[in-house]
Design a protein around this motif. Structure first.
Motif, PDB file in Angstrom:
ATOM      1  N   VAL A  12      54.018  45.381  36.429  1.00 53.75           N
ATOM      2  CA  VAL A  12      55.057  44.286  37.317  1.00 53.75           C
ATOM      3  C   VAL A  12      55.552  43.299  36.382  1.00 53.75           C
ATOM      4  O   VAL A  12      54.696  42.878  35.334  1.00 53.75           O
ATOM      5  N   GLN A  13      56.425  42.752  36.826  1.00 53.41           N
ATOM      6  CA  GLN A  13      56.994  41.827  35.812  1.00 53.41           C
ATOM      7  C   GLN A  13      56.413  40.151  35.952  1.00 53.41           C
ATOM      8  O   GLN A  13      55.916  40.055  37.076  1.00 53.41           O
ATOM      9  N   PRO A  14      56.335  39.488  34.995  1.00 50.12           N
ATOM     10  CA  PRO A  14      55.780  38.110  35.329  1.00 50.12           C
ATOM     11  C   PRO A  14      56.400  37.400  36.614  1.00 50.12           C
ATOM     12  O   PRO A  14      57.653  37.623  36.698  1.00 50.12           O
ATOM     13  N   GLY A  15      55.520  36.756  37.390  1.00 53.42           N
ATOM     14  CA  GLY A  15      56.462  36.297  38.597  1.00 53.42           C
ATOM     15  C   GLY A  15      56.049  37.368  39.707  1.00 53.42           C
ATOM     16  O   GLY A  15      56.500  36.800  40.853  1.00 53.42           O
ATOM     17  N   GLY A  16      56.001  38.469  39.367  1.00 53.30           N
ATOM     18  CA  GLY A  16      55.874  39.299  40.717  1.00 53.30           C
ATOM     19  C   GLY A  16      54.610  39.472  41.424  1.00 53.30           C
ATOM     20  O   GLY A  16      53.712  38.642  41.138  1.00 53.30           O
ATOM     21  N   SER A  17      54.478  40.511  42.233  1.00 52.66           N
ATOM     22  CA  SER A  17      53.412  40.650  43.106  1.00 52.66           C
ATOM     23  C   SER A  17      52.897  42.047  43.174  1.00 52.66           C
ATOM     24  O   SER A  17      53.780  42.982  43.005  1.00 52.66           O
ATOM     25  N   LEU A  18      51.611  42.161  43.454  1.00 50.02           N
ATOM     26  CA  LEU A  18      50.846  43.434  43.435  1.00 50.02           C
ATOM     27  C   LEU A  18      49.908  43.397  44.516  1.00 50.02           C
ATOM     28  O   LEU A  18      49.239  42.092  44.652  1.00 50.02           O
ATOM     29  N   ARG A  19      49.707  44.312  45.110  1.00 48.30           N
ATOM     30  CA  ARG A  19      48.372  44.507  46.325  1.00 48.30           C
ATOM     31  C   ARG A  19      47.591  45.653  45.811  1.00 48.30           C
ATOM     32  O   ARG A  19      47.903  46.820  45.959  1.00 48.30           O
ATOM     33  N   LEU A  20      46.253  45.148  45.463  1.00 51.36           N
ATOM     34  CA  LEU A  20      45.236  46.274  45.405  1.00 51.36           C
ATOM     35  C   LEU A  20      44.614  46.401  46.566  1.00 51.36           C
ATOM     36  O   LEU A  20      44.382  45.440  47.407  1.00 51.36           O
ATOM     37  N   SER A  21      44.000  47.815  46.804  1.00 47.15           N
ATOM     38  CA  SER A  21      43.146  47.950  47.952  1.00 47.15           C
ATOM     39  C   SER A  21      42.090  48.772  47.575  1.00 47.15           C
ATOM     40  O   SER A  21      41.868  49.535  46.429  1.00 47.15           O
ATOM     41  N   CYS A  22      41.136  48.761  48.127  1.00 41.86           N
ATOM     42  CA  CYS A  22      39.727  49.452  48.017  1.00 41.86           C
ATOM     43  C   CYS A  22      38.983  49.992  49.163  1.00 41.86           C
ATOM     44  O   CYS A  22      38.861  49.264  50.119  1.00 41.86           O
ATOM     45  N   ALA A  23      38.853  51.079  49.082  1.00 49.39           N
ATOM     46  CA  ALA A  23      38.173  52.033  50.375  1.00 49.39           C
ATOM     47  C   ALA A  23      36.721  52.297  50.086  1.00 49.39           C
ATOM     48  O   ALA A  23      36.656  53.055  48.989  1.00 49.39           O
ATOM     49  N   ALA A  24      35.866  51.892  50.771  1.00 52.85           N
ATOM     50  CA  ALA A  24      34.486  52.516  50.736  1.00 52.85           C
ATOM     51  C   ALA A  24      34.077  53.552  51.587  1.00 52.85           C
ATOM     52  O   ALA A  24      34.619  53.790  52.653  1.00 52.85           O
ATOM     53  N   SER A  25      33.465  54.584  50.813  1.00 62.42           N
ATOM     54  CA  SER A  25      33.032  55.877  51.889  1.00 62.42           C
ATOM     55  C   SER A  25      31.851  56.000  51.792  1.00 62.42           C
ATOM     56  O   SER A  25      30.928  55.560  50.464  1.00 62.42           O
ATOM     57  N   SER A  84      52.664  35.629  42.089  1.00 59.88           N
ATOM     58  CA  SER A  84      52.833  34.919  40.817  1.00 59.88           C
ATOM     59  C   SER A  84      52.055  35.277  39.543  1.00 59.88           C
ATOM     60  O   SER A  84      51.519  34.537  38.891  1.00 59.88           O
ATOM     61  N   LEU A  85      52.339  36.434  39.368  1.00 59.26           N
ATOM     62  CA  LEU A  85      51.492  37.232  38.334  1.00 59.26           C
ATOM     63  C   LEU A  85      51.942  36.816  37.021  1.00 59.26           C
ATOM     64  O   LEU A  85      53.081  36.299  36.693  1.00 59.26           O
ATOM     65  N   LYS A  86      51.014  36.775  35.986  1.00 50.62           N
ATOM     66  CA  LYS A  86      50.857  36.237  34.767  1.00 50.62           C
ATOM     67  C   LYS A  86      50.677  37.248  33.774  1.00 50.62           C
ATOM     68  O   LYS A  86      49.774  38.177  34.078  1.00 50.62           O
ATOM     69  N   PRO A  87      51.257  37.384  32.509  1.00 47.87           N
ATOM     70  CA  PRO A  87      50.669  38.196  31.679  1.00 47.87           C
ATOM     71  C   PRO A  87      49.246  38.143  31.288  1.00 47.87           C
ATOM     72  O   PRO A  87      48.480  39.060  31.033  1.00 47.87           O
ATOM     73  N   ASP A  88      48.430  37.148  31.560  1.00 45.77           N
ATOM     74  CA  ASP A  88      47.111  36.797  31.348  1.00 45.77           C
ATOM     75  C   ASP A  88      46.324  37.595  32.534  1.00 45.77           C
ATOM     76  O   ASP A  88      45.077  37.923  32.370  1.00 45.77           O
ATOM     77  N   ASP A  89      47.129  37.910  33.611  1.00 50.93           N
ATOM     78  CA  ASP A  89      46.278  38.885  34.403  1.00 50.93           C
ATOM     79  C   ASP A  89      46.030  40.158  34.175  1.00 50.93           C
ATOM     80  O   ASP A  89      45.558  40.860  35.036  1.00 50.93           O
ATOM     81  N   THR A 109      41.338  50.013  38.467  1.00 49.53           N
ATOM     82  CA  THR A 109      42.713  50.319  38.439  1.00 49.53           C
ATOM     83  C   THR A 109      43.681  49.210  37.451  1.00 49.53           C
ATOM     84  O   THR A 109      43.178  48.112  37.462  1.00 49.53           O
ATOM     85  N   LEU A 110      44.541  49.702  36.762  1.00 44.69           N
ATOM     86  CA  LEU A 110      45.103  49.120  35.729  1.00 44.69           C
ATOM     87  C   LEU A 110      46.239  48.348  36.300  1.00 44.69           C
ATOM     88  O   LEU A 110      46.891  48.819  37.033  1.00 44.69           O
ATOM     89  N   VAL A 111      46.346  47.130  36.139  1.00 42.46           N
ATOM     90  CA  VAL A 111      47.362  46.060  36.155  1.00 42.46           C
ATOM     91  C   VAL A 111      47.902  45.471  35.040  1.00 42.46           C
ATOM     92  O   VAL A 111      47.395  45.054  34.115  1.00 42.46           O
ATOM     93  N   THR A 112      49.045  45.600  34.784  1.00 38.56           N
ATOM     94  CA  THR A 112      49.789  45.260  33.623  1.00 38.56           C
ATOM     95  C   THR A 112      51.148  44.481  34.000  1.00 38.56           C
ATOM     96  O   THR A 112      51.890  44.695  34.699  1.00 38.56           O
ATOM     97  N   VAL A 113      51.141  43.299  33.492  1.00 35.21           N
ATOM     98  CA  VAL A 113      52.208  42.118  33.682  1.00 35.21           C
ATOM     99  C   VAL A 113      52.863  42.097  32.554  1.00 35.21           C
ATOM    100  O   VAL A 113      52.408  41.368  31.450  1.00 35.21           O
ATOM    101  N   SER A 114      53.961  42.561  32.574  1.00 39.31           N
ATOM    102  CA  SER A 114      54.934  42.280  31.285  1.00 39.31           C
ATOM    103  C   SER A 114      56.358  42.517  31.744  1.00 39.31           C
ATOM    104  O   SER A 114      56.720  43.175  32.588  1.00 39.31           O
ATOM    105  N   SER A 115      57.195  41.955  30.816  1.00 41.61           N
ATOM    106  CA  SER A 115      58.629  42.046  31.031  1.00 41.61           C
ATOM    107  C   SER A 115      59.125  43.191  29.895  1.00 41.61           C
ATOM    108  O   SER A 115      60.346  43.396  30.157  1.00 41.61           O
TER     109      SER A 115
END
Length: 115
Positions: A12-25, A84-89, A109-115
């Protein structure tokens, strides 16, 4: 056997959004505390947010005001809305469950914040 499976990571680009989900079984024996940690290469795994069975939330200062954690006890899921994701995220994000003193982890799960 309890398993946690994360989804929703990506680029995702800086300033963007993501939603992580986790399911327990599996049988957890209780609702417990669910949370999210993250780990950047070479760093320790840090707690960034957790939510109790009754819905009390706590956030690391670095994500307060930008991330929101929610859970659905009936579905045994926890989500992390990240705005409001940042590269440091950039990091691998891990789902965590603690119930009756036992810790369970997802594989991350990998999250990469970069332009």
């Amino acid at each position: 056997q309890v398993q946690l499976v994360e989804s929703g990571g990506g680029l995702v680009q800086p300033g963007g959004s993501l939603r992580l989900s986790c399911a327990a079984s599996g049988s957890t024996g209780g609702v417990g505390v669910m949370g999210w940690y993250r780990q950047d290469a070479g760093d320790q795994r840090d707690l960034i947010a957790y939510i109790t069975a009754t819905g009390s939330r706590n956030y690391a200062d670095s994500v307060k005001g930008r991330f929101t954690i929610t859970r659905d006890n009936a579905k045994k899921t926890v989500s992390l809305q990240m705005n409001s994701l940042k590269p440091d995220d950039t990091a691998v994000y891990y789902c965590h469950l603690r119930v009756y003193g036992v810790d369970y982890w997802g594989k991350g799960t990998l999250v990469t914040v970069s332009s």
